[in-house]
Scaffold this motif. Structure first.
Motif, PDB file in Angstrom:
ATOM      1  N   LEU A 233       0.872  -1.306   0.195  1.00 52.61           N
ATOM      2  CA  LEU A 233      -0.054   0.144  -0.025  1.00 52.61           C
ATOM      3  C   LEU A 233       0.658   1.389  -0.174  1.00 52.61           C
ATOM      4  O   LEU A 233       2.139   1.186   0.020  1.00 52.61           O
ATOM      5  N   GLN A 234       0.212   2.405  -0.196  1.00 49.40           N
ATOM      6  CA  GLN A 234       0.855   3.776   0.156  1.00 49.40           C
ATOM      7  C   GLN A 234       0.778   4.274   1.381  1.00 49.40           C
ATOM      8  O   GLN A 234      -0.025   3.885   2.179  1.00 49.40           O
ATOM      9  N   TYR A 235       1.687   5.223   1.655  1.00 53.01           N
ATOM     10  CA  TYR A 235       1.793   5.964   3.126  1.00 53.01           C
ATOM     11  C   TYR A 235       1.957   7.184   2.837  1.00 53.01           C
ATOM     12  O   TYR A 235       2.741   7.518   1.756  1.00 53.01           O
ATOM     13  N   ALA A 236       1.709   8.083   3.582  1.00 55.83           N
ATOM     14  CA  ALA A 236       2.318   9.639   3.514  1.00 55.83           C
ATOM     15  C   ALA A 236       2.599   9.887   5.183  1.00 55.83           C
ATOM     16  O   ALA A 236       1.861   9.508   5.928  1.00 55.83           O
ATOM     17  N   PRO A 237       3.496  10.801   5.346  1.00 61.01           N
ATOM     18  CA  PRO A 237       3.861  11.470   6.288  1.00 61.01           C
ATOM     19  C   PRO A 237       2.594  12.349   6.793  1.00 61.01           C
ATOM     20  O   PRO A 237       1.828  12.730   6.472  1.00 61.01           O
ATOM     21  N   TYR A 238       2.514  12.263   8.479  1.00 59.34           N
ATOM     22  CA  TYR A 238       1.430  12.953   9.132  1.00 59.34           C
ATOM     23  C   TYR A 238       1.378  14.544   8.539  1.00 59.34           C
ATOM     24  O   TYR A 238       0.347  15.050   8.410  1.00 59.34           O
ATOM     25  N   GLU A 239       2.464  14.922   8.305  1.00 58.61           N
ATOM     26  CA  GLU A 239       2.671  16.425   7.849  1.00 58.61           C
ATOM     27  C   GLU A 239       1.997  16.636   6.734  1.00 58.61           C
ATOM     28  O   GLU A 239       1.682  17.985   6.491  1.00 58.61           O
ATOM     29  N   GLU A 240       1.880  15.738   5.946  1.00 57.87           N
ATOM     30  CA  GLU A 240       1.151  15.981   4.389  1.00 57.87           C
ATOM     31  C   GLU A 240      -0.392  15.401   4.438  1.00 57.87           C
ATOM     32  O   GLU A 240      -0.919  15.371   3.434  1.00 57.87           O
ATOM     33  N   MET A 241      -0.957  15.395   5.739  1.00 57.87           N
ATOM     34  CA  MET A 241      -2.218  14.908   6.032  1.00 57.87           C
ATOM     35  C   MET A 241      -3.087  15.862   5.101  1.00 57.87           C
ATOM     36  O   MET A 241      -4.241  15.321   4.431  1.00 57.87           O
ATOM     37  N   ASP A 242      -3.162  16.969   5.338  1.00 60.60           N
ATOM     38  CA  ASP A 242      -4.366  18.036   4.634  1.00 60.60           C
ATOM     39  C   ASP A 242      -4.346  17.970   3.196  1.00 60.60           C
ATOM     40  O   ASP A 242      -5.402  17.636   2.631  1.00 60.60           O
ATOM     41  N   GLY A 243      -3.257  17.675   2.431  1.00 61.48           N
ATOM     42  CA  GLY A 243      -3.335  17.525   0.849  1.00 61.48           C
ATOM     43  C   GLY A 243      -3.971  16.083   0.719  1.00 61.48           C
ATOM     44  O   GLY A 243      -4.791  15.919  -0.496  1.00 61.48           O
ATOM     45  N   VAL A 244      -3.672  15.067   1.310  1.00 59.89           N
ATOM     46  CA  VAL A 244      -4.022  13.958   1.199  1.00 59.89           C
ATOM     47  C   VAL A 244      -5.323  13.744   1.382  1.00 59.89           C
ATOM     48  O   VAL A 244      -6.192  12.952   0.720  1.00 59.89           O
ATOM     49  N   LEU A 245      -5.983  14.207   2.468  1.00 59.91           N
ATOM     50  CA  LEU A 245      -7.388  14.496   2.971  1.00 59.91           C
ATOM     51  C   LEU A 245      -8.136  15.072   1.752  1.00 59.91           C
ATOM     52  O   LEU A 245      -9.471  14.599   1.556  1.00 59.91           O
ATOM     53  N   LYS A 246      -7.572  16.157   1.209  1.00 57.99           N
ATOM     54  CA  LYS A 246      -8.732  16.968   0.340  1.00 57.99           C
ATOM     55  C   LYS A 246      -8.593  16.018  -1.042  1.00 57.99           C
ATOM     56  O   LYS A 246      -9.641  16.155  -1.586  1.00 57.99           O
ATOM     57  N   SER A 247      -7.683  15.269  -1.406  1.00 61.03           N
ATOM     58  CA  SER A 247      -7.880  14.495  -2.670  1.00 61.03           C
ATOM     59  C   SER A 247      -8.423  13.060  -2.566  1.00 61.03           C
ATOM     60  O   SER A 247      -8.687  12.421  -3.508  1.00 61.03           O
ATOM     61  N   ALA A 248      -8.775  12.738  -1.098  1.00 61.29           N
ATOM     62  CA  ALA A 248      -9.310  11.298  -1.082  1.00 61.29           C
ATOM     63  C   ALA A 248     -10.890  11.583  -1.337  1.00 61.29           C
ATOM     64  O   ALA A 248     -11.592  12.283  -1.528  1.00 61.29           O
ATOM     65  N   ASP A 249     -11.579  10.226  -1.807  1.00 62.90           N
ATOM     66  CA  ASP A 249     -12.932  10.094  -1.880  1.00 62.90           C
ATOM     67  C   ASP A 249     -13.539   9.462  -0.584  1.00 62.90           C
ATOM     68  O   ASP A 249     -14.543   9.746  -0.340  1.00 62.90           O
ATOM     69  N   VAL A 250     -12.692   8.575   0.029  1.00 64.05           N
ATOM     70  CA  VAL A 250     -13.377   8.037   1.302  1.00 64.05           C
ATOM     71  C   VAL A 250     -12.287   8.097   2.252  1.00 64.05           C
ATOM     72  O   VAL A 250     -10.823   7.736   1.736  1.00 64.05           O
ATOM     73  N   ILE A 251     -12.448   8.332   3.594  1.00 65.69           N
ATOM     74  CA  ILE A 251     -11.663   8.616   4.558  1.00 65.69           C
ATOM     75  C   ILE A 251     -11.952   7.772   5.948  1.00 65.69           C
ATOM     76  O   ILE A 251     -13.113   7.765   6.349  1.00 65.69           O
ATOM     77  N   LEU A 252     -11.272   6.806   6.423  1.00 66.69           N
ATOM     78  CA  LEU A 252     -11.580   6.004   7.377  1.00 66.69           C
ATOM     79  C   LEU A 252     -10.770   6.682   8.478  1.00 66.69           C
ATOM     80  O   LEU A 252      -9.311   6.811   8.459  1.00 66.69           O
TER      81      LEU A 252
END
Length: 419
Positions: A233-252
């Motif tokens: 799977l992919q992972y992202a640093p916690y500091e990049e959370m804002d950008g990753v959340l904005k582009s997501a379709d589903v967030i758990l």
């Protein structure tokens, strides 16, 4: 000679709140995190309470232990939690003695779970008791009881169909996604929080929904990186959370932080999203629900997900109850015999004391081999104990067993008052 009397089973209590009378928002106020748990146990020891543990999950917060009154445990819990003690008192339930013991069996086997047959709860009980034991707050009674509940839970899982089908919040989340999200394999999914619930949810998504487009984010990046590496799977640093959340379709969300992790600002100006909040207390701020393009589902909503095997599991309840009653009876028998064993141990010590005194008095004047007499005397003592124990054991199912123990205790002046 004074004997340390075993705890009175009527002073064993459980006090708590659960999903039946409280919503997740209220339960979140009384959730106990690791630091609060440690402080609670320190306070308990300072108050002379040394046989208790706290079970805090998304569906319940309960404290089990010995106390003069259930209110003593309630005060201990509320002092450590963030909620209002008066609110807790109004919503809480309590049980004592055998009812409290039976309640723990029901909780540990999933009979009292929001999703019937939830098998994850037994691991949470095991972890809670282990932590309390490490702090010196689990005595012989609770250790034996928890071990019995662990054994019964395993038996019910293996010998009944109580845990077939949907057995956890993590799997219920997957069923929800299956029903709500079309073409989920093409959606961008973010899992925020890679603890136990997060990992289980992720594994279920991969197995049952065949999704791989999952990005993991965890406050400790190394944890997300390790899990992502194991499963491709992919992972992202916690500091990049804002950008990753904005582009997501589903967030758990499975962060279980004390305060909301996802705020309204994270979701403003984005495309439509589905957010599944698996955390207690809620980790999605209430204001997020005000956004028309965002749908938020929490753990209480998940309990409404229907599983086609529900009726099968309901049919297995009587069989599970029978297993519980059988092993609970064994536990209560152990407790009763343990009370007897305390007296018999005291009697043996009394006889050994007599034996030593007689040997000492005879050493200077009598002609015999001291070693031979000591061996004979020791055998006599053990035979007397065996005879008494055998008689008590044979009469354990009637009141005579207690009568014999009381009589023996009185004869040898052990100082033990048989209940």
């Amino acid at each position: 000679m004074q004997v340390n009397q075993p705890k009175d089973i009527s002073n064993f209590h459980i006090v708590g709140i659960n999903y039946k009378k409280t919503d997740a928002a209220i339960r979140g106020l009384f959730a106990i995190n690791q630091d609060q748990y440690q402080q609670l146990l320190l306070a308990a020891k300072a108050a002379g309470m040394d046989d208790l543990f706290v079970l805090s999950t998304c569906n319940r917060t309960e404290i089990y232990g010995f106390a003069g009154e259930p209110g003593d445990l309630m005060d201990l819990l509320c002092t450590s939690a963030n909620g209002n003690p008066q609110v807790f008192a109004e919503l809480a339930y309590h049980k004592s003695g055998e009812q409290a013991i039976r309640h723990l069996y029901h909780v540990g086997t999933g009979l009292d779970s929001q999703i019937l047959g939830d098998y994850e709860i037994i691991g949470q009980i095991k972890g809670a008791a282990k932590f309390a034991k490490a702090q010196g707050c689990i005595g012989t009674f609770l250790e034996r009881l928890v071990n019995s509940v662990l054994q019964v839970s395993k038996l019910i899982k293996n010998e009944t169909g109580l845990s077939s089908g949907t057995v956890s919040v993590a799997f219920a989340a997957v069923r929800l996604l299956e029903a709500k999200v079309t073409d989920i394999q093409q959606k961008k999914i973010v899992l925020l929080g890679v603890g136990k619930i997060g990992r289980n949810t992720c594994k279920n998504m991969m197995e049952y929904l065949n999704v791989r487009n999952i990005t993991l984010i965890n406050r400790t990046t190394a944890v997300a990186e390790d899990f992502a590496g194991q499963h491709g799977l992919q992972y992202a640093p916690y500091e990049e959370m804002d950008g990753v959340l904005k582009s997501a379709d589903v967030i758990l969300v499975a962060t279980n932080a004390p305060h909301p992790t996802i705020l309204k600002a994270h979701m403003e100006g984005t495309a439509s999203k589905l957010i599944v909040d698996l955390s207690i207390p809620f980790n999605v701020a209430p204001e997020v629900r005000e956004l028309a393009h965002v749908e938020v589902v929490n753990v209480d909503d998940l309990s409404k997900v229907q599983d086609e095997t529900l009726q099968k599991r309901l049919n297995e309840v009587p069989k599970a109850m029978s297993i519980i009653e059988e092993h609970m009876e064994e536990f209560l028998y152990w407790f009763k015999m343990r009370k007897h064993a305390v007296v018999l141990k005291a009697v043996k010590e009394k006889l050994t004391e007599i034996h030593a005194r007689e040997i000492k008095e005879q050493k200077n004047g009598a002609h015999y081999k001291l070693e031979d007499m000591e061996q004979v005397s020791s055998r006599i003592i053990q035979k007397m104990i065996n005879l008494m124990a055998g008689k008590v054991r044979r009469e354990a199912e009637s009141d005579k067993g207690d009568q014999y123990i009381a009589m023996i205790s009185e004869i040898f002046e052990t100082g033990f008052n048989q209940e």
